[in-house]
Design an enzyme around this catalytic site. Sequence first.
Site, mmCIF file in Angstrom:
data_model
loop_
_atom_site.group_PDB
_atom_site.id
_atom_site.type_symbol
_atom_site.label_atom_id
_atom_site.label_comp_id
_atom_site.label_asym_id
_atom_site.label_seq_id
_atom_site.Cartn_x
_atom_site.Cartn_y
_atom_site.Cartn_z
ATOM 1 N N CYS A 15 -10.840 9.133 -0.063
ATOM 2 C CA CYS A 15 -11.392 9.156 1.183
ATOM 3 C C CYS A 15 -12.694 8.345 1.220
ATOM 4 O O CYS A 15 -13.244 8.105 0.144
ATOM 5 C CB CYS A 15 -11.633 10.713 1.572
ATOM 6 S SG CYS A 15 -10.561 11.644 1.439
ATOM 7 N N GLY B 96 -8.935 5.095 2.936
ATOM 8 C CA GLY B 96 -7.916 6.187 3.416
ATOM 9 C C GLY B 96 -7.573 5.735 4.791
ATOM 10 O O GLY B 96 -8.453 5.517 5.745
ATOM 11 N N ASN C 85 -14.972 13.735 -0.396
ATOM 12 C CA ASN C 85 -14.333 12.812 -1.092
ATOM 13 C C ASN C 85 -13.959 13.224 -2.434
ATOM 14 O O ASN C 85 -15.306 13.531 -3.382
ATOM 15 C CB ASN C 85 -15.110 11.415 -1.111
ATOM 16 C CG ASN C 85 -14.215 10.499 -2.056
ATOM 17 O OD1 ASN C 85 -14.856 9.419 -2.400
ATOM 18 N ND2 ASN C 85 -12.894 10.632 -2.363
ATOM 19 N N GLY C 86 -12.838 13.430 -2.992
ATOM 20 C CA GLY C 86 -12.527 13.833 -4.283
ATOM 21 C C GLY C 86 -11.621 15.047 -4.219
ATOM 22 O O GLY C 86 -11.082 15.302 -3.429
ATOM 23 N N CYS D 33 -15.836 7.105 -11.776
ATOM 24 C CA CYS D 33 -14.326 6.365 -11.713
ATOM 25 C C CYS D 33 -14.409 4.966 -11.815
ATOM 26 O O CYS D 33 -14.821 4.072 -11.203
ATOM 27 C CB CYS D 33 -13.584 6.792 -10.386
ATOM 28 S SG CYS D 33 -12.121 5.965 -10.276
ATOM 29 N N TYR E 11 -9.879 -1.407 -8.522
ATOM 30 C CA TYR E 11 -8.978 -1.381 -7.444
ATOM 31 C C TYR E 11 -9.734 -0.779 -6.244
ATOM 32 O O TYR E 11 -9.336 -1.241 -5.044
ATOM 33 C CB TYR E 11 -7.769 -0.597 -7.733
ATOM 34 C CG TYR E 11 -6.626 -0.346 -6.694
ATOM 35 C CD1 TYR E 11 -6.123 -1.349 -5.937
ATOM 36 C CD2 TYR E 11 -6.739 0.995 -6.072
ATOM 37 C CE1 TYR E 11 -5.191 -1.317 -4.866
ATOM 38 C CE2 TYR E 11 -5.872 1.028 -4.881
ATOM 39 C CZ TYR E 11 -5.242 -0.147 -4.437
ATOM 40 O OH TYR E 11 -4.391 0.275 -3.307
ATOM 41 N N ASP F 116 -2.572 -9.047 -10.992
ATOM 42 C CA ASP F 116 -2.733 -8.190 -10.026
ATOM 43 C C ASP F 116 -3.601 -6.989 -10.908
ATOM 44 O O ASP F 116 -3.971 -7.145 -11.988
ATOM 45 C CB ASP F 116 -1.325 -7.233 -9.951
ATOM 46 C CG ASP F 116 -1.200 -6.380 -8.732
ATOM 47 O OD1 ASP F 116 -2.105 -6.404 -8.064
ATOM 48 O OD2 ASP F 116 -0.296 -5.779 -8.436
ATOM 49 N N ASP F 117 -4.155 -6.319 -10.111
ATOM 50 C CA ASP F 117 -5.290 -5.300 -10.467
ATOM 51 C C ASP F 117 -4.698 -4.172 -11.193
ATOM 52 O O ASP F 117 -5.276 -3.900 -12.487
ATOM 53 C CB ASP F 117 -6.067 -4.712 -9.503
ATOM 54 C CG ASP F 117 -5.043 -4.034 -8.249
ATOM 55 O OD1 ASP F 117 -4.838 -2.844 -8.776
ATOM 56 O OD2 ASP F 117 -4.662 -4.513 -7.368
ATOM 57 N N CYS G 284 -4.376 11.476 -12.469
ATOM 58 C CA CYS G 284 -5.874 11.574 -12.146
ATOM 59 C C CYS G 284 -5.832 12.938 -11.429
ATOM 60 O O CYS G 284 -5.020 13.215 -10.818
ATOM 61 C CB CYS G 284 -6.247 10.588 -11.187
ATOM 62 S SG CYS G 284 -7.685 10.814 -10.395
ATOM 63 N N CYS H 20 -15.663 7.312 -16.150
ATOM 64 C CA CYS H 20 -14.448 7.997 -16.261
ATOM 65 C C CYS H 20 -13.291 7.059 -16.485
ATOM 66 O O CYS H 20 -13.150 6.259 -15.537
ATOM 67 C CB CYS H 20 -13.892 9.146 -15.201
ATOM 68 S SG CYS H 20 -12.458 9.738 -15.415
ATOM 69 N N CYS I 265 -7.353 8.385 -16.882
ATOM 70 C CA CYS I 265 -6.012 7.988 -16.311
ATOM 71 C C CYS I 265 -5.597 6.809 -17.577
ATOM 72 O O CYS I 265 -4.523 6.541 -17.518
ATOM 73 C CB CYS I 265 -5.881 7.135 -14.876
ATOM 74 S SG CYS I 265 -7.168 6.048 -14.639
#
Length: 472
Positions: free
Chosen positions: A15, A44, A118-119, A253, A259, A363-364, A400, A452, A455
């Site tokens: 978000c 979002g 957000n989160g 993050c 991305y 690509d990312d 995640c 972080c 992932c």
Amino acid sequence: MVFRHQKSQEVNEECGIFGIFANNRTEEISRTAFFGIFALQHRGQESAGIATTNGHEIFMHREQGLVNQIFTEKNLSELPGHSAICHTRYSATGASIKRNIQPMVAYTRYGEIALAHNGDMVNTPEIRELLGKKGIDFDTTSDSEVLLRLISLSDKPTVQEAISQAMSVVKGAYACVVLTKNEVIGFKDPKGIRPLSLGRLEDGTFAIASESCAFSTIGGRVVRELEPGEIVTLDKNGVSSVQGQKKQGNALCIFEYVYIARPDSNLNGVPVHLARKRMGEELARECPIDGCDLVFPIPNTGIQAATGLAEASGVPFAQAIVKNHYIHRTFIRPNQAMRENAVKMKLIPLRELLEGKKVVMVDDSIVRGTTIGPTIDLIRDAGAKEVHVRIACPKYLFPCFYGIDTCNRDELIATRMSEDEIRRHIGADSLGYLSLEGLFRAVGGDAENTCCAACLNGKYPVEIPSDYKISK
Ligand code: SF4
């Protein structure tokens, strides 16, 4: 047991939030707020909302859809006042239903307040259960309501103290803006997983946003990233800050750099476009592309990494795929069949650049691996002789729990297939991923200890839900 996160089939973001306190810009606030949240649309695309206040009451408009579909001259004119908060939403938790749209409003001992979040928090099911036993009913299935309820239930004398108390109860990733009749308040979790920054407009007005690109859009600049655990208040006296909860390190993050964030945003002092370009330069060292004729990105998030890879390799760069910007990111499609079809509608390869060439497509990231294969098919159909793929991020191996909708590990392609199996599955002639060390170097500073990357490496900065076991 079906874990609550195991609901999505898609790769999704999270978000965007924005808040502004502008005593001196009363007639403009909803319009300024609109452009602030419009700049965060990439975070979002399911729904959006704006809440404003004139110091007496809170006004709100929120709907499903894109920001510029929801807001009109008419409904913006019905949002008066001097301050506002806004939200644009992808539902990481909480169903995609109208009553989950934010901001959310509650009547509290501090007066009417609105909250945008957000989160994703990891212990809200337990908190809901606990509050349910005390007779508290929830109107929504959203994590955000849990935060709002905790603030509303507090007996602390100020809303900042109530927020601090709520922060001591919830665990996980959260960046929030709160609107009272006299203040806009921003706060983030003690590890700082989700981004939230303070900005200043040319006329001295202060604002808070998920990303600094929101400030540039309305004629402002970023002042600084909020500290983990910090509560910042904007009011008629300017800006003040308290430490709501003790800072527990820094775990922003890293996927924001890879991305999520817009390339023109600046996160913790690092311009995102430069970090992405360095990811490409690192890729050039780690996965050489000798003998190739052309490097091109999958637009848009692969652009800077492809530039870095091309420059560092001495191979020509071209935008060999044109993106139809009026078809929104494919993950907004509700099922996989439609999403794969959307690749063809969205990405148009340029035959004149590709025909007969040995090309490198950048690509990312590869998360579920559902769209890259069809994209390679498009490139081959346009006449490319060989398609080599370079990914500006390590393998995405772990779910995640902090707001990115990748919570079912079985859906992550790198957990099911070896690198060569993935290469064959997507139809590439070669495949190279950036290493974790390379990614940390590209982000710069002490990224290994201040970001972080759970992932990618399975090191979760906040304990994950106890009913979720990861088999490595
Ligand atoms: Fe970001 Fe990955 Fe950490 Fe989630 S697990 S917050 S996507 S780095």
